[in-house]
Write a protein that holds these residues in place. Structure first.
Motif, PDB file in Angstrom:
ATOM      1  N   CYS A  38       0.843  -1.195   0.000  1.00  0.00           N
ATOM      2  CA  CYS A  38       0.000   0.000   0.000  1.00  0.00           C
ATOM      3  C   CYS A  38       0.875   1.240   0.000  1.00  0.00           C
ATOM      4  O   CYS A  38       1.896   1.292   0.691  1.00  0.00           O
ATOM      5  CB  CYS A  38      -0.912  -0.016   1.232  1.00  0.00           C
ATOM      6  SG  CYS A  38      -2.009   1.410   1.345  1.00  0.00           S
ATOM      7  N   HIS A  40       0.229   3.969   1.358  1.00  0.00           N
ATOM      8  CA  HIS A  40       0.114   4.711   2.608  1.00  0.00           C
ATOM      9  C   HIS A  40       1.206   4.269   3.582  1.00  0.00           C
ATOM     10  O   HIS A  40       2.218   4.943   3.704  1.00  0.00           O
ATOM     11  CB  HIS A  40      -1.295   4.533   3.204  1.00  0.00           C
ATOM     12  CG  HIS A  40      -1.496   5.228   4.512  1.00  0.00           C
ATOM     13  ND1 HIS A  40      -2.171   4.649   5.557  1.00  0.00           N
ATOM     14  CD2 HIS A  40      -1.096   6.451   4.938  1.00  0.00           C
ATOM     15  CE1 HIS A  40      -2.189   5.490   6.573  1.00  0.00           C
ATOM     16  NE2 HIS A  40      -1.548   6.594   6.213  1.00  0.00           N
ATOM     17  N   LEU A  41       1.031   3.124   4.237  1.00  0.00           N
ATOM     18  CA  LEU A  41       2.041   2.650   5.203  1.00  0.00           C
ATOM     19  C   LEU A  41       2.517   1.240   4.883  1.00  0.00           C
ATOM     20  O   LEU A  41       2.944   0.510   5.767  1.00  0.00           O
ATOM     21  CB  LEU A  41       1.486   2.717   6.635  1.00  0.00           C
ATOM     22  CG  LEU A  41       1.211   4.128   7.163  1.00  0.00           C
ATOM     23  CD1 LEU A  41       0.592   4.071   8.559  1.00  0.00           C
ATOM     24  CD2 LEU A  41       2.479   4.971   7.196  1.00  0.00           C
ATOM     25  N   ARG A  42       2.405   0.873   3.613  1.00  0.00           N
ATOM     26  CA  ARG A  42       2.984  -0.367   3.087  1.00  0.00           C
ATOM     27  C   ARG A  42       2.349  -1.660   3.601  1.00  0.00           C
ATOM     28  O   ARG A  42       3.006  -2.699   3.675  1.00  0.00           O
ATOM     29  CB  ARG A  42       4.509  -0.392   3.310  1.00  0.00           C
ATOM     30  CG  ARG A  42       5.214   0.723   2.589  1.00  0.00           C
ATOM     31  CD  ARG A  42       6.713   0.693   2.718  1.00  0.00           C
ATOM     32  NE  ARG A  42       7.342  -0.575   2.360  1.00  0.00           N
ATOM     33  CZ  ARG A  42       7.549  -1.013   1.127  1.00  0.00           C
ATOM     34  NH1 ARG A  42       7.170  -0.282   0.101  1.00  0.00           N
ATOM     35  NH2 ARG A  42       8.148  -2.160   0.901  1.00  0.00           N
ATOM     36  N   ALA A  43       1.099  -1.613   3.962  1.00  0.00           N
ATOM     37  CA  ALA A  43       0.409  -2.861   4.309  1.00  0.00           C
ATOM     38  C   ALA A  43       0.413  -3.790   3.099  1.00  0.00           C
ATOM     39  O   ALA A  43       0.491  -3.327   1.959  1.00  0.00           O
ATOM     40  CB  ALA A  43      -1.029  -2.568   4.721  1.00  0.00           C
ATOM     41  N   CYS A  58      -7.369  -1.728   1.131  1.00  0.00           N
ATOM     42  CA  CYS A  58      -6.239  -2.051   2.010  1.00  0.00           C
ATOM     43  C   CYS A  58      -6.743  -2.615   3.353  1.00  0.00           C
ATOM     44  O   CYS A  58      -7.688  -2.080   3.936  1.00  0.00           O
ATOM     45  CB  CYS A  58      -5.416  -0.780   2.240  1.00  0.00           C
ATOM     46  SG  CYS A  58      -4.043  -1.040   3.382  1.00  0.00           S
ATOM     47  N   TRP A  60      -5.380  -2.428   6.269  1.00  0.00           N
ATOM     48  CA  TRP A  60      -5.061  -1.654   7.473  1.00  0.00           C
ATOM     49  C   TRP A  60      -5.981  -0.449   7.654  1.00  0.00           C
ATOM     50  O   TRP A  60      -6.587  -0.284   8.692  1.00  0.00           O
ATOM     51  CB  TRP A  60      -3.603  -1.206   7.445  1.00  0.00           C
ATOM     52  CG  TRP A  60      -2.632  -2.294   7.761  1.00  0.00           C
ATOM     53  CD1 TRP A  60      -2.907  -3.627   7.952  1.00  0.00           C
ATOM     54  CD2 TRP A  60      -1.216  -2.150   7.907  1.00  0.00           C
ATOM     55  NE1 TRP A  60      -1.750  -4.302   8.201  1.00  0.00           N
ATOM     56  CE2 TRP A  60      -0.699  -3.443   8.185  1.00  0.00           C
ATOM     57  CE3 TRP A  60      -0.335  -1.071   7.808  1.00  0.00           C
ATOM     58  CZ2 TRP A  60       0.657  -3.663   8.388  1.00  0.00           C
ATOM     59  CZ3 TRP A  60       1.013  -1.282   8.001  1.00  0.00           C
ATOM     60  CH2 TRP A  60       1.508  -2.562   8.298  1.00  0.00           C
ATOM     61  N   HIS A  61      -6.052   0.444   6.687  1.00  0.00           N
ATOM     62  CA  HIS A  61      -6.815   1.684   6.882  1.00  0.00           C
ATOM     63  C   HIS A  61      -7.806   1.938   5.749  1.00  0.00           C
ATOM     64  O   HIS A  61      -8.237   3.067   5.535  1.00  0.00           O
ATOM     65  CB  HIS A  61      -5.862   2.882   7.042  1.00  0.00           C
ATOM     66  CG  HIS A  61      -4.760   2.624   8.004  1.00  0.00           C
ATOM     67  ND1 HIS A  61      -3.439   2.521   7.613  1.00  0.00           N
ATOM     68  CD2 HIS A  61      -4.794   2.395   9.338  1.00  0.00           C
ATOM     69  CE1 HIS A  61      -2.693   2.236   8.669  1.00  0.00           C
ATOM     70  NE2 HIS A  61      -3.479   2.151   9.718  1.00  0.00           N
ATOM     71  N   GLN A  62      -8.103   0.899   5.005  1.00  0.00           N
ATOM     72  CA  GLN A  62      -9.200   0.885   4.026  1.00  0.00           C
ATOM     73  C   GLN A  62      -9.072   1.902   2.895  1.00  0.00           C
ATOM     74  O   GLN A  62     -10.094   2.346   2.348  1.00  0.00           O
ATOM     75  CB  GLN A  62     -10.556   1.036   4.728  1.00  0.00           C
ATOM     76  CG  GLN A  62     -10.957  -0.196   5.538  1.00  0.00           C
ATOM     77  CD  GLN A  62     -10.136  -0.348   6.811  1.00  0.00           C
ATOM     78  OE1 GLN A  62     -10.015   0.599   7.576  1.00  0.00           O
ATOM     79  NE2 GLN A  62      -9.555  -1.511   7.031  1.00  0.00           N
ATOM     80  N   SER A  63      -7.854   2.255   2.526  1.00  0.00           N
ATOM     81  CA  SER A  63      -7.716   2.966   1.253  1.00  0.00           C
ATOM     82  C   SER A  63      -8.221   2.048   0.158  1.00  0.00           C
ATOM     83  O   SER A  63      -8.131   0.823   0.280  1.00  0.00           O
ATOM     84  CB  SER A  63      -6.245   3.289   0.957  1.00  0.00           C
ATOM     85  OG  SER A  63      -5.786   4.305   1.778  1.00  0.00           O
TER      86      SER A  63
HETATM   87  S1  FES Z   1      -1.467   1.056   5.016  1.00  0.00           S
HETATM   88 FE1  FES Z   1      -2.968   0.971   3.455  1.00  0.00          FE
HETATM   89  S2  FES Z   1      -4.348   2.506   4.000  1.00  0.00           S
HETATM   90 FE2  FES Z   1      -2.870   2.575   5.561  1.00  0.00          FE
END
Ligand code: FES
Length: 114
Positions: A38, A40-43, A58, A60-63
């Protein structure tokens, strides 16, 4: 270009996502493959889900990502959704640096990604 075996078609029914090498491979009615991290934070997007629009969400944070373009179409949710400009900036970033896309092929009952 190396080919990675994803699994059998029965392992990837509509609405599922799995990991194969560097790709998150899914079936939103069509097979798709995008790079796993991802923006964002690489999930690991291989643990994601598919929403009602066929986007990859995603874990983790549903992007949400448009899997055809690799672009983020909804920014991080939860506490991150309250940060002004954060969702917008990530969406803009993936316009420039979208997720990579792989090519998914089916051979008999097996699915491969390159
Ligand atoms: S790691 Fe994917 S939305 Fe935060």
């Amino acid at each position: 270009m190396s080919e990675t075996h994803v699994g059998g078609t029965a392992d990837l029914p509509p609405g599922t996502v799995t990991g194969a090498g560097r790709y998150a491979v899914g079936n939103n009615g069509e097979y798709f493959a995008v790079t796993r991290r991802c923006r964002h934070l690489r999930a690991d997007l291989a643990g994601g889900t598919i929403d009602e629009n066929g986007c990859l969400v995603c874990p983790w944070h549903q992007s949400a990502y448009d899997v055809k373009t690799g672009r983020m179409v909804r920014g991080p949710q939860g506490v991150f959704a309250k940060v002004p400009g954060l969702g917008w900036s990530f969406k803009m970033w993936t316009k420039v640096m979208p997720l990579g896309r792989g090519r998914v092929t089916k051979k008999g009952d097996d699915v491969f990604v390159t």
